[in-house]
Scaffold this motif. Structure first.
Motif, PDB file in Angstrom:
ATOM      1  N   MET A  88       0.849  -1.185   0.000  1.00  0.00           N
ATOM      2  CA  MET A  88       0.000   0.000   0.000  1.00  0.00           C
ATOM      3  C   MET A  88       0.891   1.243   0.000  1.00  0.00           C
ATOM      4  O   MET A  88       1.707   1.443   0.907  1.00  0.00           O
ATOM      5  N   TYR A  89       0.712   2.081  -1.021  1.00  0.00           N
ATOM      6  CA  TYR A  89       1.607   3.227  -1.204  1.00  0.00           C
ATOM      7  C   TYR A  89       1.548   4.194  -0.026  1.00  0.00           C
ATOM      8  O   TYR A  89       2.572   4.698   0.430  1.00  0.00           O
ATOM      9  N   LEU A  90       0.333   4.466   0.475  1.00  0.00           N
ATOM     10  CA  LEU A  90       0.188   5.452   1.540  1.00  0.00           C
ATOM     11  C   LEU A  90       0.965   5.048   2.792  1.00  0.00           C
ATOM     12  O   LEU A  90       1.596   5.888   3.441  1.00  0.00           O
ATOM     13  N   VAL A  91       0.928   3.770   3.127  1.00  0.00           N
ATOM     14  CA  VAL A  91       1.647   3.290   4.320  1.00  0.00           C
ATOM     15  C   VAL A  91       3.146   3.503   4.154  1.00  0.00           C
ATOM     16  O   VAL A  91       3.830   3.984   5.068  1.00  0.00           O
ATOM     17  N   GLN A  92       3.674   3.163   2.968  1.00  0.00           N
ATOM     18  CA  GLN A  92       5.110   3.338   2.734  1.00  0.00           C
ATOM     19  C   GLN A  92       5.483   4.819   2.739  1.00  0.00           C
ATOM     20  O   GLN A  92       6.547   5.200   3.228  1.00  0.00           O
ATOM     21  N   PHE A  93       4.601   5.662   2.203  1.00  0.00           N
ATOM     22  CA  PHE A  93       4.837   7.110   2.216  1.00  0.00           C
ATOM     23  C   PHE A  93       4.923   7.611   3.658  1.00  0.00           C
ATOM     24  O   PHE A  93       5.830   8.378   4.007  1.00  0.00           O
TER      25      PHE A  93
ATOM     26  N   ILE B 101      11.219   3.646  -3.855  1.00  0.00           N
ATOM     27  CA  ILE B 101      10.601   4.851  -4.432  1.00  0.00           C
ATOM     28  C   ILE B 101       9.428   5.287  -3.566  1.00  0.00           C
ATOM     29  O   ILE B 101       9.280   6.476  -3.244  1.00  0.00           O
ATOM     30  N   LYS B 102       8.584   4.338  -3.169  1.00  0.00           N
ATOM     31  CA  LYS B 102       7.434   4.669  -2.319  1.00  0.00           C
ATOM     32  C   LYS B 102       7.902   5.212  -0.969  1.00  0.00           C
ATOM     33  O   LYS B 102       7.388   6.214  -0.471  1.00  0.00           O
ATOM     34  N   LEU B 103       8.894   4.559  -0.397  1.00  0.00           N
ATOM     35  CA  LEU B 103       9.431   4.997   0.889  1.00  0.00           C
ATOM     36  C   LEU B 103      10.150   6.340   0.732  1.00  0.00           C
ATOM     37  O   LEU B 103      10.004   7.243   1.557  1.00  0.00           O
ATOM     38  N   GLY B 104      10.918   6.462  -0.348  1.00  0.00           N
ATOM     39  CA  GLY B 104      11.723   7.657  -0.578  1.00  0.00           C
ATOM     40  C   GLY B 104      10.891   8.905  -0.831  1.00  0.00           C
ATOM     41  O   GLY B 104      11.298  10.008  -0.455  1.00  0.00           O
ATOM     42  N   THR B 105       9.736   8.748  -1.469  1.00  0.00           N
ATOM     43  CA  THR B 105       8.864   9.903  -1.706  1.00  0.00           C
ATOM     44  C   THR B 105       8.437  10.531  -0.381  1.00  0.00           C
ATOM     45  O   THR B 105       8.486  11.756  -0.203  1.00  0.00           O
TER      46      THR B 105
END
Length: 290
Positions: A1-6, A59-63
């Motif tokens: 899930m992108y939001l969680v990694q963000f 990338i998801k975490l880095g954003t």
């Protein structure tokens, strides 16, 4: 899930941007530290499929990390000097509340090798020695207005050391920059770049090169240490965190305009509790699945 990694990356950046606990500690508390280290290592040396998976994850975490770091830097440079004791109390709250969580998360590993507890003392000794013998303590901070070759090398090495600490759970890279008298100068230089003042670009570029060299060099070492000497590594991390309390207490002496080391009179219990509450909140986030 992108939001969680963000959100995870955003929280890591907030930790990395201030002296106290590192972004690696946040990753550890949120339960994705091994995945974080493995992904960086796979991106460097893994197979094509592993590189692809690692790249998407980072990338998801880095954003989130970039957004968190920009926000923190835009705020920190203007408030850090004026509220050093309140912020230091916040950092100590981070550290004190994080240590029991790490003990609980690694209980089986740590109790199986109790003799490795000696590494706690080693970690404390390392940070205490760095802080005590730091030439910037009790004197003027490092000025980066005129970069000499020697100062440029110092900034490069500081970038290497800082990113290693940011990746490793325990003492934060920002704490080490504070010890070396470079925290506020580096934050100010990055803030100047964000405001399109490129006079500080050489400083930021040299520091960034040190960061890249440091992260590529330390990740494989951390991965092997956690695989083969996990108990010793975790005990060392706890020691580094305990030692960083002394570093935070002495932090005001490394500012450009030095201030006295923090005492009980300067300690702000409200910010200490806020720091603890944030760490507990991060631990609760661990239940969210990517």
């Amino acid at each position: 899930m992108y939001l969680v990694q963000f959100i995870r990356g955003f929280c890591m950046a907030l930790a990395d941007s201030v002296p106290g606990v590192s972004g690696g500690t946040v990753a550890f508390l949120l339960g994705f530290y091994d995945q974080f280290i493995d992904s960086i290592d796979d991106l460097i040396t893994g197979s094509r499929e592993k590189k692809k998976a690692a790249l998407f994850f980072l990338i998801k975490l880095g954003t989130g990390w970039v957004c968190g770091m920009i926000l923190a830097i835009l705020i920190l440079a203007s408030v850090f000097d004026a509220h050093i004791y309140a912020i230091s109390s916040l950092f100590i709250g981070f550290i004190i509340f994080a240590i029991p969580i790490i003990f609980r998360e690694e209980k089986n590993c740590l109790t199986a090798k109790k003799s490795a507890i000696l590494f706690v003392l080693i970690g404390i000794a390392i940070v205490t020695a760095i802080t005590y013998f730091n030439p910037s303590s009790g004197g003027e901070g490092v000025s980066l207005e005129h970069l000499t070759p020697g100062l440029a090398l110092f900034v490069f090495l500081a970038g290497m050391i800082a990113i290693c600490a940011m990746v490793l759970p325990g003492i934060s890279g920002s704490t080490l920059l504070l010890i070396m008298g470079l925290y506020l100068p580096v934050v100010t230089a990055i803030k100047d770049i964000l405001h399109l003042n490129f006079a500080a670009f050489p400083t930021v570029f040299i520091f960034g090169c040190g960061v890249l060299v440091g992260i590529f060099g330390v990740v494989k070492l951390i991965r092997k240490a956690l695989d083969h000497f996990r108990a010793q590594t975790i005990y060392l991390i706890i020691g580094l965190m305990l030692g960083s309390i002394y570093a935070v207490v002495m932090g005001p002496t490394t500012l450009e305009v030095p201030q006295p080391a923090m005492t009980l009179h300067d300690f702000n219990i409200l910010f200490f509790v806020i720091g603890g509450a944030l760490i507990i909140g991060l631990q609760k986030m661990k239940d969210l699945k990517a």
